[in-house]
Design an enzyme around this catalytic site. Structure first.
Site, PDB file in Angstrom:
ATOM      1  N   ASP A  82      40.201  28.301  22.940  1.00  0.00           N
ATOM      2  CA  ASP A  82      40.713  27.391  23.981  1.00  0.00           C
ATOM      3  C   ASP A  82      40.650  28.008  25.375  1.00  0.00           C
ATOM      4  O   ASP A  82      40.968  27.350  26.366  1.00  0.00           O
ATOM      5  CB  ASP A  82      42.152  26.948  23.662  1.00  0.00           C
ATOM      6  CG  ASP A  82      43.104  28.129  23.589  1.00  0.00           C
ATOM      7  OD1 ASP A  82      42.749  29.109  22.910  1.00  0.00           O
ATOM      8  OD2 ASP A  82      44.177  28.086  24.203  1.00  0.00           O
ATOM      9  N   ASN A  83      40.247  29.276  25.458  1.00  0.00           N
ATOM     10  CA  ASN A  83      40.129  29.935  26.761  1.00  0.00           C
ATOM     11  C   ASN A  83      38.676  30.051  27.222  1.00  0.00           C
ATOM     12  O   ASN A  83      38.349  30.832  28.111  1.00  0.00           O
ATOM     13  CB  ASN A  83      40.783  31.320  26.721  1.00  0.00           C
ATOM     14  CG  ASN A  83      42.283  31.210  26.531  1.00  0.00           C
ATOM     15  OD1 ASN A  83      42.857  30.158  26.778  1.00  0.00           O
ATOM     16  ND2 ASN A  83      42.916  32.272  26.084  1.00  0.00           N
TER      17      ASN A  83
ATOM     18  N   ASP B  76      42.000  30.695  32.054  1.00  0.00           N
ATOM     19  CA  ASP B  76      43.104  31.230  31.228  1.00  0.00           C
ATOM     20  C   ASP B  76      43.000  32.728  30.990  1.00  0.00           C
ATOM     21  O   ASP B  76      43.216  33.198  29.879  1.00  0.00           O
ATOM     22  CB  ASP B  76      43.159  30.486  29.872  1.00  0.00           C
ATOM     23  CG  ASP B  76      43.778  29.106  30.020  1.00  0.00           C
ATOM     24  OD1 ASP B  76      44.096  28.745  31.167  1.00  0.00           O
ATOM     25  OD2 ASP B  76      43.950  28.397  29.023  1.00  0.00           O
TER      26      ASP B  76
END
Length: 285
Positions: A52-53, A62
């Site tokens: 998700d980064n 992130d």
């Protein structure tokens, strides 16, 4: 719906292609390699490269426990939660490929109605990662050393320098500054016989492909930063900012705004920390 939205927003040139999903995967893979190559170029460690980064437009997002490497060590980790070195400097390409594989899995139902064919097409693209990465990494390192063209022995020249830097615990940024004749710190290791022998090989290679000192110094200066956000300086300015003194912070930001330029009176921002303590960063930094 999401696939079409992403393509409309970020990659509209593939909107009418025969297989949008497979084209998207290929573009994201190429662009993500370019991004990670630039991290490696300046010694940046993202610190928390969960799936998700990573972003589809391939921007750095992130990066909580991130930091820049001082002493060259491929296994450098700063994040307090990364006990196993999963996201260490040298593992960034590896984890990038792993994350891209997870992205490819999401696209399987959209690539082809035949699942086996989908998997085959996606796998072919994912398996191109190593070759593309190595090619781009070698070209990036050639630029850092001011080399034009491609020679068979370039890889050995590059790896021999990095191995020597690792053995001697040399500062990553300042070693390349030394090669550009910008002496930031006096270091006896540069008189070392192994380095001098390597330097002769490098200087011989520099003469190839109509190169000249003006050309190679210009190239090197365009890719090798003169200054990075040194971890101890970052801590200093944050500490002062907590006391409502933002002047040091503003000064650091001003210097970092021109990382490739020669700047006056910035030696304290270019000198590595003298502390032997392991620097740690935390999520939410």
């Amino acid at each position: 719906t999401l696939l079409n939205y992403v393509i409309d927003r970020h990659y509209p040139h593939i909107k009418n292609s025969k297989n949008k999903s497979i084209d998207l995967l290929e573009i994201v893979l190429d662009k993500q390699i370019d991004l990670v190559i630039n991290w490696m170029r300046v010694g940046f460690i993202h610190g928390v490269m969960n799936t998700d980064n990573m972003s589809i437009p391939c921007e750095t997002i992130d990066y909580g426990p991130c930091a820049f490497m001082d002493v060259y060590d491929p296994k450098t980790v700063f994040s307090s939660i990364d006990q196993m070195g999963r996201y260490a400097y040298c593992n960034q390409p590896v984890i990038t490929k792993w994350n891209l594989s997870r992205f490819a899995e999401c696209l399987i139902p959209l690539i082809d109605k035949d699942q086996n064919k989908s998997i085959e097409l996606a796998t072919e693209i994912i398996n191109s990662f190593e070759k593309k990465y190595e090619e781009k990494w070698l070209n990036m390192m050639r630029d850092k050393l001011g080399l034009f063209g491609i020679e068979d022995k370039d890889k050995f020249l590059i790896l021999d320098l990095l191995t020597w830097m690792h053995q001697k615990k040399l500062d990553y940024t300042n070693t390349f500054c030394h090669l550009m004749h910008s002496e930031i710190e006096k270091n006896e290791n540069f008189k070392d016989d192994n380095f001098q022998n390597w330097k002769k090989r490098w200087q011989e290679r520099l003469k190839i492909n109509k190169n000249s000192p003006e050309k190679y110094i210009k190239l090197m200066k365009s890719v090798n930063p003169m200054v990075i956000p040194r971890n101890h300086k970052v801590e200093e300015v944050l500490s002062e900012a907590n006391k409502n003194n933002t002047e040091p912070l503003n000064k650091l930001l001003q210097i970092l705004n021109k990382p490739y330029n020669e700047q006056k009176d910035i030696k304290e921002f270019q000198t590595p920390s003298s502390s032997k303590e392991k620097y740690q960063t935390f999520c939410g930094t």
